[in-house]
Each structure stands twice: as structure tokens, then as C-alpha cells.
Write a protein that holds these residues in place. Structure first.
Motif, PDB file in Angstrom:
ATOM      1  N   GLU A  72       0.721  -1.153  -0.043  1.00 56.81           N
ATOM      2  CA  GLU A  72      -0.045  -0.063   0.010  1.00 56.81           C
ATOM      3  C   GLU A  72       0.743   1.138   0.201  1.00 56.81           C
ATOM      4  O   GLU A  72       0.253   2.681  -0.285  1.00 56.81           O
ATOM      5  CB  GLU A  72      -0.889  -0.029   1.341  1.00 56.81           C
ATOM      6  CG  GLU A  72      -0.354   0.104   2.549  1.00 56.81           C
ATOM      7  CD  GLU A  72       0.470  -0.883   3.108  1.00 56.81           C
ATOM      8  OE1 GLU A  72       0.959  -0.727   4.310  1.00 56.81           O
ATOM      9  OE2 GLU A  72       0.665  -1.954   2.311  1.00 56.81           O
ATOM     10  N   GLN A  73       2.432   1.106   0.196  1.00 56.76           N
ATOM     11  CA  GLN A  73       2.971   2.223   0.252  1.00 56.76           C
ATOM     12  C   GLN A  73       3.534   2.426  -1.052  1.00 56.76           C
ATOM     13  O   GLN A  73       3.714   1.683  -1.757  1.00 56.76           O
ATOM     14  CB  GLN A  73       4.165   2.136   1.380  1.00 56.76           C
ATOM     15  CG  GLN A  73       3.378   1.693   2.642  1.00 56.76           C
ATOM     16  CD  GLN A  73       4.751   1.386   3.729  1.00 56.76           C
ATOM     17  OE1 GLN A  73       6.013   1.738   3.442  1.00 56.76           O
ATOM     18  NE2 GLN A  73       4.247   0.935   5.075  1.00 56.76           N
ATOM     19  N   PRO A  74       4.131   3.733  -1.461  1.00 60.95           N
ATOM     20  CA  PRO A  74       4.656   4.072  -2.636  1.00 60.95           C
ATOM     21  C   PRO A  74       6.315   3.542  -2.706  1.00 60.95           C
ATOM     22  O   PRO A  74       7.181   4.589  -2.397  1.00 60.95           O
ATOM     23  CB  PRO A  74       4.746   5.652  -2.536  1.00 60.95           C
ATOM     24  CG  PRO A  74       4.563   6.008  -1.403  1.00 60.95           C
ATOM     25  CD  PRO A  74       3.849   5.097  -0.333  1.00 60.95           C
ATOM     26  N   LEU A  75       6.341   2.390  -2.867  1.00 56.93           N
ATOM     27  CA  LEU A  75       7.577   1.783  -3.028  1.00 56.93           C
ATOM     28  C   LEU A  75       8.499   2.399  -4.062  1.00 56.93           C
ATOM     29  O   LEU A  75       8.136   2.388  -5.057  1.00 56.93           O
ATOM     30  CB  LEU A  75       7.704   0.316  -2.655  1.00 56.93           C
ATOM     31  CG  LEU A  75       6.693  -0.057  -1.763  1.00 56.93           C
ATOM     32  CD1 LEU A  75       6.474  -1.789  -1.831  1.00 56.93           C
ATOM     33  CD2 LEU A  75       7.607  -0.053  -0.150  1.00 56.93           C
ATOM     34  N   THR A  76      10.088   2.529  -3.829  1.00 56.52           N
ATOM     35  CA  THR A  76      10.760   3.143  -4.904  1.00 56.52           C
ATOM     36  C   THR A  76      11.702   1.912  -5.075  1.00 56.52           C
ATOM     37  O   THR A  76      12.226   1.109  -4.230  1.00 56.52           O
ATOM     38  CB  THR A  76      11.455   4.418  -4.469  1.00 56.52           C
ATOM     39  OG1 THR A  76      12.444   4.335  -3.253  1.00 56.52           O
ATOM     40  CG2 THR A  76      10.485   5.264  -4.271  1.00 56.52           C
ATOM     41  N   LEU A  77      12.319   2.056  -5.946  1.00 56.43           N
ATOM     42  CA  LEU A  77      13.360   0.831  -6.736  1.00 56.43           C
ATOM     43  C   LEU A  77      14.643   1.129  -5.842  1.00 56.43           C
ATOM     44  O   LEU A  77      15.247   0.131  -5.141  1.00 56.43           O
ATOM     45  CB  LEU A  77      13.758   1.124  -8.235  1.00 56.43           C
ATOM     46  CG  LEU A  77      14.877   0.241  -8.618  1.00 56.43           C
ATOM     47  CD1 LEU A  77      14.453  -1.205  -8.675  1.00 56.43           C
ATOM     48  CD2 LEU A  77      15.014   0.621 -10.148  1.00 56.43           C
ATOM     49  N   ARG A  78      14.846   2.307  -5.270  1.00 60.55           N
ATOM     50  CA  ARG A  78      15.991   2.713  -4.578  1.00 60.55           C
ATOM     51  C   ARG A  78      15.766   1.995  -3.116  1.00 60.55           C
ATOM     52  O   ARG A  78      16.912   1.496  -2.490  1.00 60.55           O
ATOM     53  CB  ARG A  78      16.261   4.246  -4.361  1.00 60.55           C
ATOM     54  CG  ARG A  78      17.574   4.467  -3.464  1.00 60.55           C
ATOM     55  CD  ARG A  78      18.136   5.962  -3.493  1.00 60.55           C
ATOM     56  NE  ARG A  78      18.350   6.541  -5.050  1.00 60.55           N
ATOM     57  CZ  ARG A  78      19.372   6.204  -5.441  1.00 60.55           C
ATOM     58  NH1 ARG A  78      20.389   5.462  -4.839  1.00 60.55           N
ATOM     59  NH2 ARG A  78      19.527   6.785  -6.764  1.00 60.55           N
ATOM     60  N   GLU A  79      14.726   2.138  -2.580  1.00 63.77           N
ATOM     61  CA  GLU A  79      14.397   1.408  -1.343  1.00 63.77           C
ATOM     62  C   GLU A  79      14.447  -0.179  -1.414  1.00 63.77           C
ATOM     63  O   GLU A  79      15.027  -0.666  -0.576  1.00 63.77           O
ATOM     64  CB  GLU A  79      12.892   2.164  -0.796  1.00 63.77           C
ATOM     65  CG  GLU A  79      12.755   3.250  -0.467  1.00 63.77           C
ATOM     66  CD  GLU A  79      11.172   3.510   0.007  1.00 63.77           C
ATOM     67  OE1 GLU A  79      11.081   4.040   1.169  1.00 63.77           O
ATOM     68  OE2 GLU A  79      10.346   3.196  -0.976  1.00 63.77           O
ATOM     69  N   LEU A  80      13.807  -0.711  -2.396  1.00 61.18           N
ATOM     70  CA  LEU A  80      14.121  -2.131  -2.594  1.00 61.18           C
ATOM     71  C   LEU A  80      15.598  -2.430  -2.754  1.00 61.18           C
ATOM     72  O   LEU A  80      16.238  -3.768  -2.162  1.00 61.18           O
ATOM     73  CB  LEU A  80      13.137  -2.392  -3.774  1.00 61.18           C
ATOM     74  CG  LEU A  80      11.915  -2.276  -3.745  1.00 61.18           C
ATOM     75  CD1 LEU A  80      11.243  -2.736  -5.307  1.00 61.18           C
ATOM     76  CD2 LEU A  80      11.196  -3.458  -2.744  1.00 61.18           C
ATOM     77  N   ALA A  81      16.452  -1.714  -3.493  1.00 53.93           N
ATOM     78  CA  ALA A  81      17.653  -2.005  -3.602  1.00 53.93           C
ATOM     79  C   ALA A  81      18.419  -1.945  -2.470  1.00 53.93           C
ATOM     80  O   ALA A  81      19.474  -2.782  -1.910  1.00 53.93           O
ATOM     81  CB  ALA A  81      18.351  -1.163  -4.561  1.00 53.93           C
ATOM     82  N   GLU A  82      18.203  -0.903  -1.577  1.00 52.14           N
ATOM     83  CA  GLU A  82      18.730  -0.782  -0.217  1.00 52.14           C
ATOM     84  C   GLU A  82      18.515  -1.935   0.777  1.00 52.14           C
ATOM     85  O   GLU A  82      19.098  -2.291   1.533  1.00 52.14           O
ATOM     86  CB  GLU A  82      18.498   0.514   0.514  1.00 52.14           C
ATOM     87  CG  GLU A  82      18.964   1.792  -0.303  1.00 52.14           C
ATOM     88  CD  GLU A  82      18.396   3.181   0.395  1.00 52.14           C
ATOM     89  OE1 GLU A  82      17.438   2.958   1.007  1.00 52.14           O
ATOM     90  OE2 GLU A  82      19.121   4.239  -0.036  1.00 52.14           O
TER      91      GLU A  82
END
Length: 329
Positions: free
Chosen positions: A237-247
């Protein structure tokens, strides 16, 4: 809440087996379709196995199977499934069905849904059912299949292709994915998920996923993206970003993106959309939440965004999907 209607009769499925059949693929329709139940515990599909010529059928293992039913089963089927055979000779001669199979196919009613698992696609192609249509088969057979049937629009990179009344799958386990897709298409995600749980398989692998993933089991010496995927599923439900996933995987964005595709066959963005579509489907089926709230809970943000993605994946609006598959708890 709506009350699910009791079907007048189960959907009739005829499984047409061939000499040289592969036992694993033979069992998939009975296990997946035969395991689907409605809210009252009644079978949603009646699965019968048949052959063009009933009797003893050879397999690619050290045993034979005895098929009691003949092509008469095809005449009353709503769906016909053709599993794989490791021998193509018994299927066709010079690109045409053998005489027994031609007679068997002549019994099939117009409008019957046709499905193939793995090299069962050769049968549908030889019958002319795939001419001008998209289809797939096992990745090892793609070049041979395309040479033999040049009029078929072969997609070598997917688990299965749903072209409405004709569906084809890649090899082996993708037959499970396709049969779960049929249950999901016919009766909704909740019923398909129940079947998947009973069979102890993943409830959903999208048909567009690559059938041959370069690194399906991550090298233990290399970091994996699995932790990031698990983390994302808890926060759709949150606006996940590619950078967050990579981190979350302690990787650069570039390395994470490459590793993610190696492990799943799709990009992180495509994977997130598919997971959110599945979440939306479950909420539309099992809750009375307004469509705007479903969109937010699934991570689409707005109902317009969710409508666009559901239309692209399912071909229907959220409201139409809920009207079709909404069930009581």
C-alpha cells in the motif's frame, strides 16, 4: 453480501492423452481443476480422461496407463486439455493430425475452450487452431515448433498464453500455472488460492513471466532479492521506490535490477504491479471496501490507476470484477 449461486452442473473438462504421454503433465488437470470447490464444497469441474483410441497408453516412464474413455468424452466437454507427449510421431504426419486424432477432434463442439500443456501445443497447431494466434510451448521445442507451424505467433519467453478460447502453456510446472489461471479466470482468486494451498504450490505466477529464468535458485555466495520482495509484500500500500528495494538488499540500483530480473524473470516494476493486482483482486472478492479504498490498500493510489491496471491484466473494471467474483466470507 451476495450469495454464491450453485452451478447447475460442473464445468466439463476432457483431458485428451497421447501415446508417449508424460505422467506429470497428465495429472495436472485432475489435481488442479478437479480440486476446485465452490462455497458449498461442490466440485466446480468434472474432469474425465480420454484417448483417441481407448486402451493402454505408453508413457515416457516405466509403466503404461489404461484409458477407459474414448473421443465421446470430447463431444460433451466445455474445455479440452491436451497434455504433453515426448513422442511427436503419434500426434501428426507431415504437420497434420493422424487419422485417429482427426476423428477425435471432429467430435469437439464449436466454441469449446482448448488448452495445451507443454508439447500438447503441437496437437492444437496441427489441428489448425493456432493459425494466426499467439501461443507458446516448451522453450526447448520453440524453434522446431515455429518451423513446423510458421503461421503460429510463437512467444518463447512466457509461462502461458491466454488467447480467450485457446490457451497454451510452456513445459511441465507451467501447466500448473495455466490450470490455476483457468480456475482464477472462471471463479476468482479466492478459489484458485484455495486450490494452490491444497496443492502446496505458489498461488500465482503471471503468464508473462519468463519460462526460463537464468538464476532460479540464487547462488549462495551472491546476495538475493528475496528479502526485498518479502519486505515489499508487507508494504504494497506504500509508494515503494526502486532505491528503497535495492537498499533492503544492500545493492546498488543497477545491481539490484539485474539480479531481480535474473531471479524472477521480470523487472521490479512489473513484479510490483502484478502483486498489487493480486492484492486488489483479493480485496474486491473478499471485502466490501469501496473501490477507492481498495485502490489505496493495494498500492495503486487512485481508483483510476487501479482501473487501468486491472483492465490491462484482467480485461474488466474493478466493479465488474467484484460483481462477478464477490463471495460471502
Amino acid at each position: 453480501m451476495s450469495t454464491p449461486a450453485v452451478a447447475a452442473r460442473p464445468h466439463r473438462v476432457a483431458v485428451l492423452v497421447l501415446d508417449g504421454l508424460i505422467p506429470f503433465e497428465l495429472g495436472i488437470p485432475a489435481r488442479i481443476l478437479g480440486g476446485a470447490r465452490d462455497a458449498y464444497g461442490e466440485r466446480l469441474y468434472s474432469v474425465r480422461t480420454c484417448a483417441a483410441v481407448p486402451g493402454r497408453i505408453r508413457t515416457d516412464a516405466d509403466f503404461t496407463v489404461n484409458i477407459e474413455h474414448g473421443p465421446e468424452e470430447l463431444a460433451t466437454a466445455d474445455t479440452v486439455v491436451v497434455p504433453a507427449s515426448h513422442e511427436l510421431g503419434p500426434v501428426f504426419e507431415e504437420g497434420r493430425l493422424t487419422a485417429p486424432l482427426e476423428r477425435a477432434f471432429s467430435a469437439i463442439r464449436p466454441g469449446t475452450r482448448m488448452v495445451s500443456i507443454c508439447t500438447g501445443s503441437y496437437v492444437l497447431a496441427a489441428a489448425g487452431l493456432l493459425d494466426g494466434r499467439p501461443a507458446t510451448t516448451h522453450w526447448k521445442n520453440v524453434e522446431h515448433f515455429q518451423r513446423l507451424f510458421p503461421r503460429v505467433r510463437v512467444n518463447a519467453d512466457v509461462l502461458f498464453v491466454d488467447d480467450g478460447d485457446v490457451l497454451t502453456s510452456a513445459g511441465v510446472a507451467s501447466g500448473i500455472d495455466l490450470c490455476l489461471h483457468l480456475v482464477r479466470r472462471d471463479h476468482g482468486a479466492a478459489v484458485a488460492n484455495d486450490v494452490a494451498r491444497g496443492t502446496v504450490v505458489p498461488p500465482h505466477r503471471d503468464g508473462g513471466q519468463a519460462q526460463y529464468v537464468r538464476r532460479p535458485v540464487p547462488d549462495t555466495q551472491l546476495a538475493s532479492t528475496s528479502a526485498a520482495r518479502a519486505w515489499a509484500l508487507e508494504r504494497l500500500e506504500q509508494p515503494l521506490t526502486l532505491r528503497e528495494l535495492a537498499e533492503r538488499s544492500s545493492m546498488s540500483v543497477r545491481t539490484f535490477t539485474r539480479r531481480f530480473r535474473d531471479e524472477t524473470g521480470v523487472s521490479p516494476g512489473q513484479w510490483l504491479v502484478r502483486q498489487r493486482v493480486e492484492r486488489a483482486r483479493q480485496l474486491l472478492e473478499s471485502s466490501e471496501l469501496p473501490v477507492d479504498r481498495v485502490a489505496r490498500e493495494a498500492g495503486f493510489g487512485t481508483s483510476a490507476s487501479m482501473r487501468m491496471h486491472l483492465q490491462a491484466v484482467l480485461g474488466v473494471s474493478p466493479t465488474a470484477y467484484r460483481r462477478t467474483f464477490r463471495t460471502d466470507e
